[in-house]
Design a protein around this motif. Structure first.
Motif, PDB file in Angstrom:
ATOM      1  N   LEU A   1       4.960 -33.266 104.015  1.00  0.00           N
ATOM      2  CA  LEU A   1       6.334 -33.391 103.640  1.00  0.00           C
ATOM      3  C   LEU A   1       7.137 -34.562 104.528  1.00  0.00           C
ATOM      4  N   PRO A   2       6.917 -35.856 103.841  1.00  0.00           N
ATOM      5  CA  PRO A   2       7.173 -37.051 104.713  1.00  0.00           C
ATOM      6  C   PRO A   2       8.646 -37.099 105.276  1.00  0.00           C
ATOM      7  N   ASP A   3       8.583 -37.506 106.561  1.00  0.00           N
ATOM      8  CA  ASP A   3       9.726 -37.414 107.435  1.00  0.00           C
ATOM      9  C   ASP A   3      10.429 -36.021 107.770  1.00  0.00           C
ATOM     10  N   LYS A   4       9.422 -35.088 107.632  1.00  0.00           N
ATOM     11  CA  LYS A   4       9.769 -33.605 107.521  1.00  0.00           C
ATOM     12  C   LYS A   4      10.764 -33.227 108.668  1.00  0.00           C
ATOM     13  N   ASN A   5      10.366 -33.954 110.026  1.00  0.00           N
ATOM     14  CA  ASN A   5      11.222 -33.366 111.286  1.00  0.00           C
ATOM     15  C   ASN A   5      12.585 -33.990 111.214  1.00  0.00           C
ATOM     16  N   ILE A   6      12.817 -35.200 110.521  1.00  0.00           N
ATOM     17  CA  ILE A   6      14.484 -35.569 110.552  1.00  0.00           C
ATOM     18  C   ILE A   6      15.187 -35.065 109.064  1.00  0.00           C
ATOM     19  N   LYS A   7      14.328 -34.460 108.173  1.00  0.00           N
ATOM     20  CA  LYS A   7      14.705 -34.290 106.665  1.00  0.00           C
ATOM     21  C   LYS A   7      15.799 -33.176 106.904  1.00  0.00           C
ATOM     22  N   LEU A   8      16.997 -33.560 106.173  1.00  0.00           N
ATOM     23  CA  LEU A   8      18.202 -32.717 106.301  1.00  0.00           C
ATOM     24  C   LEU A   8      17.984 -31.232 105.732  1.00  0.00           C
ATOM     25  N   LEU A   9      18.177 -30.251 106.573  1.00  0.00           N
ATOM     26  CA  LEU A   9      18.031 -28.890 106.131  1.00  0.00           C
ATOM     27  C   LEU A   9      19.258 -28.176 106.497  1.00  0.00           C
ATOM     28  N   ASN A  10      20.014 -27.686 105.408  1.00  0.00           N
ATOM     29  CA  ASN A  10      21.287 -27.165 105.502  1.00  0.00           C
ATOM     30  C   ASN A  10      22.123 -28.041 106.073  1.00  0.00           C
ATOM     31  N   GLY A  11      21.884 -29.341 105.670  1.00  0.00           N
ATOM     32  CA  GLY A  11      22.776 -30.465 106.424  1.00  0.00           C
ATOM     33  C   GLY A  11      22.598 -30.949 107.609  1.00  0.00           C
ATOM     34  N   LYS A  12      21.548 -30.478 108.148  1.00  0.00           N
ATOM     35  CA  LYS A  12      21.152 -30.868 109.712  1.00  0.00           C
ATOM     36  C   LYS A  12      19.620 -31.442 109.802  1.00  0.00           C
ATOM     37  N   PRO A  13      19.506 -32.474 110.342  1.00  0.00           N
ATOM     38  CA  PRO A  13      18.000 -32.854 110.668  1.00  0.00           C
ATOM     39  C   PRO A  13      17.205 -31.581 111.285  1.00  0.00           C
ATOM     40  N   LEU A  14      15.983 -31.387 110.523  1.00  0.00           N
ATOM     41  CA  LEU A  14      15.309 -30.430 110.869  1.00  0.00           C
ATOM     42  C   LEU A  14      15.214 -30.058 112.292  1.00  0.00           C
ATOM     43  N   MET A  15      14.480 -31.299 113.114  1.00  0.00           N
ATOM     44  CA  MET A  15      14.209 -31.112 114.488  1.00  0.00           C
ATOM     45  C   MET A  15      15.605 -30.667 115.325  1.00  0.00           C
ATOM     46  N   SER A  16      16.839 -30.935 114.725  1.00  0.00           N
ATOM     47  CA  SER A  16      17.899 -30.799 115.598  1.00  0.00           C
ATOM     48  C   SER A  16      17.953 -29.237 115.892  1.00  0.00           C
ATOM     49  N   TYR A  17      17.507 -28.388 115.074  1.00  0.00           N
ATOM     50  CA  TYR A  17      17.694 -26.794 115.246  1.00  0.00           C
ATOM     51  C   TYR A  17      16.744 -26.540 116.537  1.00  0.00           C
ATOM     52  N   ALA A  18      15.688 -27.067 116.672  1.00  0.00           N
ATOM     53  CA  ALA A  18      15.116 -26.668 118.128  1.00  0.00           C
ATOM     54  C   ALA A  18      15.738 -27.407 119.112  1.00  0.00           C
ATOM     55  N   ILE A  19      16.146 -28.527 119.078  1.00  0.00           N
ATOM     56  CA  ILE A  19      16.947 -29.228 120.143  1.00  0.00           C
ATOM     57  C   ILE A  19      18.042 -28.322 120.621  1.00  0.00           C
ATOM     58  N   ARG A  20      18.741 -28.107 119.691  1.00  0.00           N
ATOM     59  CA  ARG A  20      20.122 -27.163 119.921  1.00  0.00           C
ATOM     60  C   ARG A  20      19.662 -25.746 120.668  1.00  0.00           C
ATOM     61  N   ALA A  21      18.453 -25.049 120.118  1.00  0.00           N
ATOM     62  CA  ALA A  21      18.225 -23.819 120.789  1.00  0.00           C
ATOM     63  C   ALA A  21      17.734 -23.996 122.303  1.00  0.00           C
TER      64      ALA A  21
ATOM     65  N   LEU B   1      13.531 -40.614 118.021  1.00  0.00           N
ATOM     66  CA  LEU B   1      13.872 -40.323 119.533  1.00  0.00           C
ATOM     67  C   LEU B   1      15.567 -40.704 119.829  1.00  0.00           C
ATOM     68  N   ASP B   2      16.034 -41.704 119.012  1.00  0.00           N
ATOM     69  CA  ASP B   2      17.403 -41.937 118.969  1.00  0.00           C
ATOM     70  C   ASP B   2      18.172 -40.766 118.621  1.00  0.00           C
ATOM     71  N   LEU B   3      17.551 -39.972 117.454  1.00  0.00           N
ATOM     72  CA  LEU B   3      18.464 -39.081 116.900  1.00  0.00           C
ATOM     73  C   LEU B   3      18.332 -37.850 117.761  1.00  0.00           C
ATOM     74  N   ALA B   4      17.321 -37.589 118.486  1.00  0.00           N
ATOM     75  CA  ALA B   4      17.113 -36.515 119.179  1.00  0.00           C
ATOM     76  C   ALA B   4      17.985 -36.758 120.617  1.00  0.00           C
ATOM     77  N   GLN B   5      17.993 -37.948 121.128  1.00  0.00           N
ATOM     78  CA  GLN B   5      19.242 -38.112 122.283  1.00  0.00           C
ATOM     79  C   GLN B   5      20.486 -37.765 121.836  1.00  0.00           C
ATOM     80  N   SER B   6      20.718 -38.292 120.483  1.00  0.00           N
ATOM     81  CA  SER B   6      22.271 -37.977 120.109  1.00  0.00           C
ATOM     82  C   SER B   6      22.490 -36.364 120.095  1.00  0.00           C
ATOM     83  N   TYR B   7      21.490 -35.615 120.078  1.00  0.00           N
ATOM     84  CA  TYR B   7      21.632 -34.128 120.218  1.00  0.00           C
ATOM     85  C   TYR B   7      21.555 -33.560 121.518  1.00  0.00           C
ATOM     86  N   GLY B   8      21.375 -34.784 122.790  1.00  0.00           N
ATOM     87  CA  GLY B   8      21.226 -34.142 123.914  1.00  0.00           C
ATOM     88  C   GLY B   8      20.032 -34.163 124.625  1.00  0.00           C
TER      89      GLY B   8
END
Length: 230
Positions: free
Chosen positions: A16-36, A55-62
């Motif tokens: 699944l290309p670029d899986k970790n930043i693919k939008l899942l229910n409107g948010k990047p996949l890896m953002s769920y783990a970061i927020r948790a 990494l820039d995206l991850a930083q934007s989520y804190g």
């Protein structure tokens, strides 16, 4: 003991290309783990990736970020090697030593902050804690090997009533928590390992498009349920 949260998010997914930043229910996949992770009691949360875009995206989520060399983000690379690299990078810039790592899977978007905190509370008198899910399908009575098209049968491979099968669990890959000594040995599993059981509905690991679609449905259903309750 200083425990860090770590999320591995490489950019080279083939299934699944670029899986970790693919939008899942409107948010990047890896953002769920970061927020948790950030919502838990962990004080330090890092994302390791070979992609500056990630990494820039991850930083934007804190999250704090670690740039990983390409050789540790290939299909053949092992997660434990990426974890050891992250430890070295963090300790190179900090004075306080790390006692343990809580590895949160970026591909398990239904993991909650509560799951992480529950595992942290269990992390006493042991080397490691691993998240599990009860799964009767992995019971020995349902598992076999094949020699060509022939089932290699043994006494365990037979029909059982589900009610007679108790306590069959497998790793759901959502969270691994291990002390420094265990990780330095090249594993997440020490001699004394505890298991934290998560419900099946939140034990979803995304590996392909079908997994992604099902996780998207589960998250949409979760949002709908919360809205109706409110």
């Amino acid at each position: 003991m200083k425990i860090i949260g770590l999320i591995l998010a490489r950019s080279g997914s083939k299934g699944l290309p670029d899986k970790n930043i693919k939008l899942l229910n409107g948010k990047p996949l890896m953002s769920y783990a970061i927020r948790a992770a950030i919502g838990s009691s962990l004080k330090h949360v890092y994302v390791s990736s070979d992609s500056q875009k990630y990494l820039d995206l991850a930083q934007s989520y804190g999250a704090q970020t670690i740039l990983r060399p390409p050789e540790l983000a290939s299909d053949e690379a092992k997660s434990i090697d990426a974890v050891q690299h992250a430890l070295g990078q963090i300790e190179h810039s900090e004075t306080n030593g790390i006692g343990a790592v809580c590895l949160i899977n970026a591909c398990c978007p239904l993991t909650t902050s509560e799951d992480i905190d529950n595992m942290l509370e269990m992390f006493t008198d042991c080397d490691s804690v691993v998240s599990l899910v009860e799964d009767f399908s992995c019971h020995a009575s349902k598992v076999c090997r094949l020699d060509g098209d022939r089932v290699v049968n043994d006494e365990k491979f037979q029909t059982w009533e589900r009610q007679s099968i108790h306590g069959c669990y497998k790793r759901n890959t959502a969270i691994y928590l291990a002390n420094r000594e265990t990780i330095e040995k090249g594993t997440f599993f020490g001699k004394n390992t505890k298991g934290y059981v998560m419900p099946k509905g939140r034990s979803w690991d995304i590996n392909d498009e079908q997994d992604f679609l099902i996780a998207n449905f589960l998250l949409q259903h979760e949002d709908t349920t919360r809205s109706s309750v409110c």
